[in-house]
Design a protein around this motif. Structure first.
Motif, short mmCIF file in Angstrom:
data_model
loop_
_atom_site.label_atom_id
_atom_site.label_comp_id
_atom_site.label_asym_id
_atom_site.label_seq_id
_atom_site.Cartn_x
_atom_site.Cartn_y
_atom_site.Cartn_z
N PRO A 167 -19.17 -113.05 2.55
CA PRO A 167 -18.92 -114.49 2.50
C PRO A 167 -18.60 -115.06 3.87
CG PRO A 167 -17.05 -113.28 1.61
CD PRO A 167 -18.13 -112.28 1.84
N ALA A 168 -19.09 -116.23 4.15
CA ALA A 168 -18.77 -116.92 5.39
C ALA A 168 -17.44 -117.63 5.23
CB ALA A 168 -19.87 -117.92 5.73
N PRO A 169 -16.55 -117.51 6.20
CA PRO A 169 -15.23 -118.15 6.07
C PRO A 169 -15.31 -119.67 6.22
CG PRO A 169 -15.46 -117.15 8.24
CD PRO A 169 -16.68 -116.75 7.45
N TYR A 170 -14.41 -120.35 5.53
CA TYR A 170 -14.22 -121.80 5.67
C TYR A 170 -15.44 -122.62 5.26
CZ TYR A 170 -10.53 -119.76 8.51
OH TYR A 170 -9.50 -118.99 8.94
N THR A 171 -16.30 -122.09 4.41
CA THR A 171 -17.45 -122.85 3.95
C THR A 171 -17.24 -123.41 2.55
OG1 THR A 171 -18.49 -120.83 3.12
CG2 THR A 171 -19.06 -121.53 5.38
N GLU A 172 -16.33 -122.79 1.80
CA GLU A 172 -16.01 -123.26 0.46
C GLU A 172 -14.68 -122.67 0.04
OE1 GLU A 172 -18.33 -121.55 -2.74
OE2 GLU A 172 -19.09 -120.01 -1.38
N SER A 173 -14.09 -123.22 -1.02
CA SER A 173 -12.84 -122.68 -1.55
C SER A 173 -13.14 -121.58 -2.56
CB SER A 173 -12.02 -123.79 -2.21
OG SER A 173 -11.61 -124.74 -1.26
N ARG A 174 -12.28 -120.58 -2.56
CA ARG A 174 -12.43 -119.44 -3.46
C ARG A 174 -11.08 -119.12 -4.08
NH1 ARG A 174 -15.05 -118.43 1.29
NH2 ARG A 174 -17.30 -118.05 1.17
#
Length: 302
Positions: free
Chosen positions: A6-13
């Motif tokens: 996953p790429a960081p800071y691209t969406e909330s998880r």
């Protein structure tokens, strides 16, 4: 098929669940003859499980999360609700079991460093469970200078375990009074690891301090070499500024290690190999603990 990263800071998880972590490793394991590595690697988790059993933590013993044998120790996650009981009585029971083993063993003594931490870690039954910043920090705490120095400086006949507790665990569990471990049994230290970009506030707990470790402060050589009567200024921050302040049952250490015990000579921390300029004492490898103990102003030797 490769697992996507996953790429960081691209969406909330969703945040992974919080897991407490316990890790130990053996002092001087790599110095053992190769023939002893396998048996000692098997022995350490057996001693830990014996201590969990005796401390009444059957649930933890049987429900460890992502356990791993590291060769010279073990690491596992567990329910954070059990943290108060791991700090007290488990650490003390583990120290007792190690002492009993060392008194009757014909092989190498087993003396352990331990670290206790808590944080968000994946735990969904997958191959990557338990991997994350909290796991990395648990191992960094285990390898930090203060806990290595304290175990190297202590008597191998008396002190069999030295534990380092993370600031997060200390605040939530110890200061929150959820555990039987009293804050006065802990000593604040800056946990740093040689060659690693790691520095955290942490707390040392030694269940069985030997006599040379009680009520001693540690000073870098450059500060202890100051002329008699020279002013040291205001109390220094225990993490960001060098030097040691000792008052009552509390020690604040700038760089190096906190040492607890009655000391007949003075003490200085330098960070090299371990030695002690005292009578009839010699310690093995680790951070250096030697020199002058000074409390208060000039001429104040306690």
């Amino acid at each position: 098929m490769s697992t996507p990263v996953p790429a960081p800071y691209t969406e909330s998880r969703s945040l992974p669940p919080y897991r407490a972590l316990f890790a130990v490793d053996a002092k001087d394991f790599t110095g053992l003859p190769a023939v002893q590595h396998g048996p000692v690697s098997q022995l350490i988790p057996e001693l830990v499980d014996q201590a969990l059993e005796r401390a009444g933590l059957h649930e933890l013993r049987d429900s460890k999360r992502f356990p791993a044998n590291t060769g010279d120790g073990v690491v596992f996650g567990f329910d954070p609700a059990l943290l108060p009981f791991v700090l007290w009585p488990f650490l003390g029971v583990l120290d007792d079991i190690l002492g009993a083993y060392n008194r009757q063993c014909v092989g190498p003594r087993i003396r352990l460093r331990a670290s206790v931490h808590v944080g968000a870690l994946p735990d969904a039954g997958g191959a990557g469970d338990g991997n994350g910043t909290a796991r990395n920090d648990t191992h960094r705490l285990l390898d930090s200078r203060p806990v290595k120095a304290i175990l190297a400086a202590a008597s191998e006949q008396v002190t069999h375990l030295a534990a380092v507790i993370s600031q997060r665990v200390y605040e939530d569990v110890v200061l929150g009074a959820y555990t039987g471990l009293h804050p006065d049994r802990c000593v604040e230290v800056p946990a740093t690891v040689e060659g690693k970009n790691f520095s955290q506030r942490a707390w040392l707990y030694v269940p069985s301090p030997s006599g040379n470790l009680v009520q001693a402060g540690v000073r870098p050589r450059e500060e202890s070499a100051a002329p008699a009567g020279a002013s040291t200024g205001q109390e220094q921050d225990p993490v960001t500024r060098p030097g040691t302040h000792y008052s009552g049952n509390t020690q604040h250490v700038g760089e190096g290690a906190a040492v607890m015990g009655n000391v007949g000579r003075d003490i200085t921390y330098t960070g090299g190999s371990t030695s002690y300029r005292g009578t009839n004492q010699h310690w093995g490898g680790g951070d250096n603990v030697a020199g002058d103990k000074r409390v208060g102003g000039a001429g104040d030797h306690r």
